[in-house]
Structures are given as C-alpha cells and as structure tokens.
Design a protein around this motif. Structure first.
Motif, PDB file in Angstrom:
ATOM      1  N   SER A  28       2.008   3.282   9.091  1.00  0.00           N
ATOM      2  CA  SER A  28       0.983   3.394  10.132  1.00  0.00           C
ATOM      3  C   SER A  28       1.653   3.606  11.478  1.00  0.00           C
ATOM      4  N   THR A  46       2.340   9.384  -1.915  1.00  0.00           N
ATOM      5  CA  THR A  46       1.563   9.886  -3.053  1.00  0.00           C
ATOM      6  C   THR A  46       2.414  10.090  -4.300  1.00  0.00           C
ATOM      7  N   LEU A  97       0.810  -1.222   0.000  1.00  0.00           N
ATOM      8  CA  LEU A  97       0.000   0.000   0.000  1.00  0.00           C
ATOM      9  C   LEU A  97       0.843   1.272   0.000  1.00  0.00           C
ATOM     10  N   LYS A  98       2.164   1.111   0.134  1.00  0.00           N
ATOM     11  CA  LYS A  98       3.084   2.248   0.242  1.00  0.00           C
ATOM     12  C   LYS A  98       2.604   3.200   1.337  1.00  0.00           C
ATOM     13  N   SER A  99       2.388   2.628   2.517  1.00  0.00           N
ATOM     14  CA  SER A  99       1.863   3.435   3.616  1.00  0.00           C
ATOM     15  C   SER A  99       2.594   3.139   4.923  1.00  0.00           C
ATOM     16  N   ILE A 154      -2.600   6.733   9.396  1.00  0.00           N
ATOM     17  CA  ILE A 154      -1.961   6.208   8.183  1.00  0.00           C
ATOM     18  C   ILE A 154      -1.445   7.358   7.318  1.00  0.00           C
ATOM     19  N   LYS A 180       0.174   7.760   3.542  1.00  0.00           N
ATOM     20  CA  LYS A 180       0.341   7.036   2.279  1.00  0.00           C
ATOM     21  C   LYS A 180       1.260   7.823   1.354  1.00  0.00           C
ATOM     22  N   THR A 206      -3.865  10.086   5.444  1.00  0.00           N
ATOM     23  CA  THR A 206      -5.092   9.649   4.777  1.00  0.00           C
ATOM     24  C   THR A 206      -6.285   9.972   5.666  1.00  0.00           C
ATOM     25  N   PHE A 210       4.761  11.285   1.857  1.00  0.00           N
ATOM     26  CA  PHE A 210       3.808  10.520   2.649  1.00  0.00           C
ATOM     27  C   PHE A 210       2.813  11.529   3.202  1.00  0.00           C
TER      28      PHE A 210
END
Length: 97
Positions: free
Chosen positions: A69, A89, A65-67, A85, A87, A96, A93
């Motif tokens: 947390s 883009t 998810l290229k995220s 989270i 993410k 979200t 980062f």
C-alpha cells in the motif's frame, strides 16, 4: 513546503518481501506504463510531521494479503489517509480496484 522524493526497489519471494538492493532489474510491479521494479512518489515532508508513527513508513507491505500500500498524494504534496493497493497475483504486484 519541503519536497521529498521516495522510491523503493521491490523484490518478492513466497516467504518474504524486501527492498531490493542487489537486483534492481527484476520488474515485479505492473502499472499503466508497463512493468517496473520501483514504486515512488513525491510528497511534502510537512504533511507527515504530525503522524504518530515513528519512523514514518509510507510504503507498507501486508504479508497476509501479499499486498503493498502507498498513500494517495495530492497535487500540493499532501499525503492523505487514502491508499493505493498493489496485490501480488503470483507473477506481479497489480493495482487493485
């Protein structure tokens, strides 16, 4: 209560996410306060002693998810199951919704 502070430097490439120890000036995290190169928070160590995971990893990266947390931490330092989270883009980062 044992207060603990956690901070990591972030670097990113298309293939890898890693803690940045060489170039801590790269700002890849977009927050309300502007661009940053670190994510961090304070928490009560005793709020994570019952976690089954060892070592306890509170900041996690999901490559699919290229995220990133991070847990929500209450004012008293208690780490919760809720997550914040960020993410990737393509440039930063970003938080979200």
């Amino acid at each position: 209560m044992v207060p603990v502070s956690l901070k990591v430097n972030i670097s990113y490439s298309d293939q890898n996410f890693f803690y940045n120890t060489l170039n801590d000036g790269v700002k890849l995290i977009k927050t309300k306060s502007g661009l940053n190169n670190t994510l961090g928070f304070n928490f009560d160590f005793f709020s994570v002693v019952d976690f089954k995971e060892r070592p306890v990893i509170l900041i996690k990266y999901n490559p699919a998810l290229k995220s990133i947390s991070i847990p929500v931490v209450l004012e008293n330092g208690e780490v919760t199951d809720k997550k914040i989270i960020y993410k990737f883009t393509g440039q930063y980062f970003e938080l979200t919704k």
